[in-house]
Design a protein around this motif. Structure first.
Motif, PDB file in Angstrom:
ATOM      1  N   CYS A 148     -32.662   0.097   4.388  1.00  0.00           N
ATOM      2  CA  CYS A 148     -33.321   0.905   5.406  1.00  0.00           C
ATOM      3  C   CYS A 148     -34.817   1.024   5.180  1.00  0.00           C
ATOM      4  O   CYS A 148     -35.477   1.837   5.826  1.00  0.00           O
ATOM      5  CB  CYS A 148     -32.769   2.327   5.444  1.00  0.00           C
TER       6      CYS A 148
ATOM      7  N   GLN B 283     -37.106  -0.762   5.930  1.00  0.00           N
ATOM      8  CA  GLN B 283     -37.791  -1.053   7.185  1.00  0.00           C
ATOM      9  C   GLN B 283     -37.374  -0.029   8.232  1.00  0.00           C
ATOM     10  O   GLN B 283     -36.279  -0.102   8.785  1.00  0.00           O
ATOM     11  CB  GLN B 283     -37.397  -2.453   7.684  1.00  0.00           C
ATOM     12  N   ALA B 284     -38.215   0.920   8.513  1.00  0.00           N
ATOM     13  CA  ALA B 284     -37.924   1.821   9.619  1.00  0.00           C
ATOM     14  C   ALA B 284     -38.153   1.047  10.916  1.00  0.00           C
ATOM     15  O   ALA B 284     -38.855   0.046  10.929  1.00  0.00           O
ATOM     16  CB  ALA B 284     -38.833   3.037   9.569  1.00  0.00           C
TER      17      ALA B 284
ATOM     18  N   ILE C 254     -47.556   3.686   5.218  1.00  0.00           N
ATOM     19  CA  ILE C 254     -47.167   2.743   4.173  1.00  0.00           C
ATOM     20  C   ILE C 254     -45.955   3.345   3.490  1.00  0.00           C
ATOM     21  O   ILE C 254     -46.072   4.321   2.746  1.00  0.00           O
ATOM     22  CB  ILE C 254     -48.303   2.545   3.143  1.00  0.00           C
ATOM     23  N   ILE C 255     -44.795   2.799   3.762  1.00  0.00           N
ATOM     24  CA  ILE C 255     -43.552   3.393   3.263  1.00  0.00           C
ATOM     25  C   ILE C 255     -43.222   2.846   1.893  1.00  0.00           C
ATOM     26  O   ILE C 255     -43.284   1.653   1.665  1.00  0.00           O
ATOM     27  CB  ILE C 255     -42.382   3.069   4.222  1.00  0.00           C
ATOM     28  N   ASP C 256     -42.912   3.736   0.953  1.00  0.00           N
ATOM     29  CA  ASP C 256     -42.554   3.229  -0.371  1.00  0.00           C
ATOM     30  C   ASP C 256     -41.139   3.610  -0.785  1.00  0.00           C
ATOM     31  O   ASP C 256     -40.653   3.163  -1.802  1.00  0.00           O
ATOM     32  CB  ASP C 256     -43.554   3.715  -1.428  1.00  0.00           C
ATOM     33  N   GLU C 257     -40.485   4.457  -0.029  1.00  0.00           N
ATOM     34  CA  GLU C 257     -39.127   4.830  -0.404  1.00  0.00           C
ATOM     35  C   GLU C 257     -38.339   5.294   0.803  1.00  0.00           C
ATOM     36  O   GLU C 257     -38.868   5.982   1.676  1.00  0.00           O
ATOM     37  CB  GLU C 257     -39.164   5.968  -1.443  1.00  0.00           C
ATOM     38  N   ALA C 258     -37.091   4.907   0.824  1.00  0.00           N
ATOM     39  CA  ALA C 258     -36.178   5.438   1.827  1.00  0.00           C
ATOM     40  C   ALA C 258     -35.113   6.220   1.075  1.00  0.00           C
ATOM     41  O   ALA C 258     -34.385   5.675   0.257  1.00  0.00           O
ATOM     42  CB  ALA C 258     -35.537   4.315   2.636  1.00  0.00           C
ATOM     43  N   GLU C 259     -35.086   7.502   1.347  1.00  0.00           N
ATOM     44  CA  GLU C 259     -34.157   8.382   0.642  1.00  0.00           C
ATOM     45  C   GLU C 259     -32.987   8.660   1.578  1.00  0.00           C
ATOM     46  O   GLU C 259     -33.195   9.156   2.686  1.00  0.00           O
ATOM     47  CB  GLU C 259     -34.907   9.677   0.316  1.00  0.00           C
ATOM     48  N   VAL C 260     -31.799   8.331   1.146  1.00  0.00           N
ATOM     49  CA  VAL C 260     -30.640   8.520   2.021  1.00  0.00           C
ATOM     50  C   VAL C 260     -29.720   9.582   1.441  1.00  0.00           C
ATOM     51  O   VAL C 260     -29.359   9.523   0.275  1.00  0.00           O
ATOM     52  CB  VAL C 260     -29.843   7.215   2.206  1.00  0.00           C
TER      53      VAL C 260
END
Lengths: 154, 154
Positions: free
Chosen positions: B110, B112-113, B120-126
């Motif tokens: 995920c 890639q939103a 600048i995305i460095d983490e996707a927390e689920v």
DNA sequence: ATCATTATTTGGACATAGTCCAAAATTGTG
DNA sequence: CACAATTTTGGACTATGTCCAAATAATGAT
């Protein structure tokens, strides 16, 4: 049929009060607002409203499905009126600003965990962390001059 | 080379103290523990440790990348020593128990939103929400008898 | 419109999670 | 060992939020 704020409240079994209408309007105007900020805004609109009343209203709206509460780490709870679509959020690590993002894969993304540990999963909440355009270091320019409204990590 | 807790602390520029060793051991023994629970456990091990020291140590460990902090909604911060693999979490809405889950799609799921809003995305927390096996209503039996350690929603 | 009932609002006390600060104690170093 | 730097301690303080009972306002039935 009745799509007015009043109708919305009534159709959920809530009586219509100036406080509720104002808080509802406030989270529509300012999505991702905190309870205390909402209280400030509401006060400007109707003169006075107790802190407790804002909390009560927000909790009630969330219970009734008219509002959604999110709570990024290091942030007080934020409220938004966009409900029912399980969208996700993008949070700036520097200034804390929050933006909506739609589900990347269309619907209920990631709802299948690799191993559900025998849980019955009903929601996958995704928070993307990063830097918003304003907080990104500009190519060659100094990157020290920001006004963080939120404690930067590290 | 030195993989001992002491070496781990030293190699990150931290002096070795009984408090730090104990807190480190505690989050290894009890992943997803709160700061106050960790203080309790640590006290049983070494007799006394100040609350502030536990908080300091946990914050330092997180800063140095030796621990990770998560903060599910309606829960105080939880600490774990499993770091560096960006795994995710499964949280029971009823009792609040937290379990680890690996990334569903292998690596950086995920991340890639659908639209990154120029962040600048460095983490996707689920965070997966649901009911753990113990809190699930049993087929035909009464479902009222649980001992919620956490306020149930609704 | 008025009243009775019910729901909401208010303010003040309280709870929880966490941080700030300066003094005391401990650790690592020459 | 002794000194400097780091860590620990305890107490006060902050932020976010809840609990409670009294006062007020909204709704439904005359």
């Amino acid at each position: 049929m009745d799509n007015s704020p009043e109708g919305l409240l009534r159709s959920h079994g809530l009586s219509v009060t100036a406080q509720r209408l104002t808080v509802l309007q406030t989270i529509t105007d300012y999505p991702h607002i905190t309870a205390d900020q909402a209280a400030e805004v509401a006060r400007k609109k109707i003169g006075a409203i107790s802190r407790q009343s804002v909390y009560d209203t927000l909790n009630t709206l969330v219970e009734k499905g008219l509002a959604r509460r999110i709570q990024p780490m290091d942030s007080p709870a934020l409220f938004e009126d966009r409900v029912g679509d399980n969208h996700h959020h993008l949070v700036c690590r520097s200034c804390g600003i929050v933006e909506d993002v739609d589900c990347s894969t269309g619907y209920r993304p990631c709802l299948q965990a690799s191993d559900d540990n025998n849980f019955i999963i009903d929601e996958a909440e995704v928070t993307y962390w990063g830097l918003c355009p304003k907080c990104q270091p500009k190519s060659t320019k100094s990157q020290a001059k920001q006004t963080p409204t939120r404690k930067a990590k590290s």
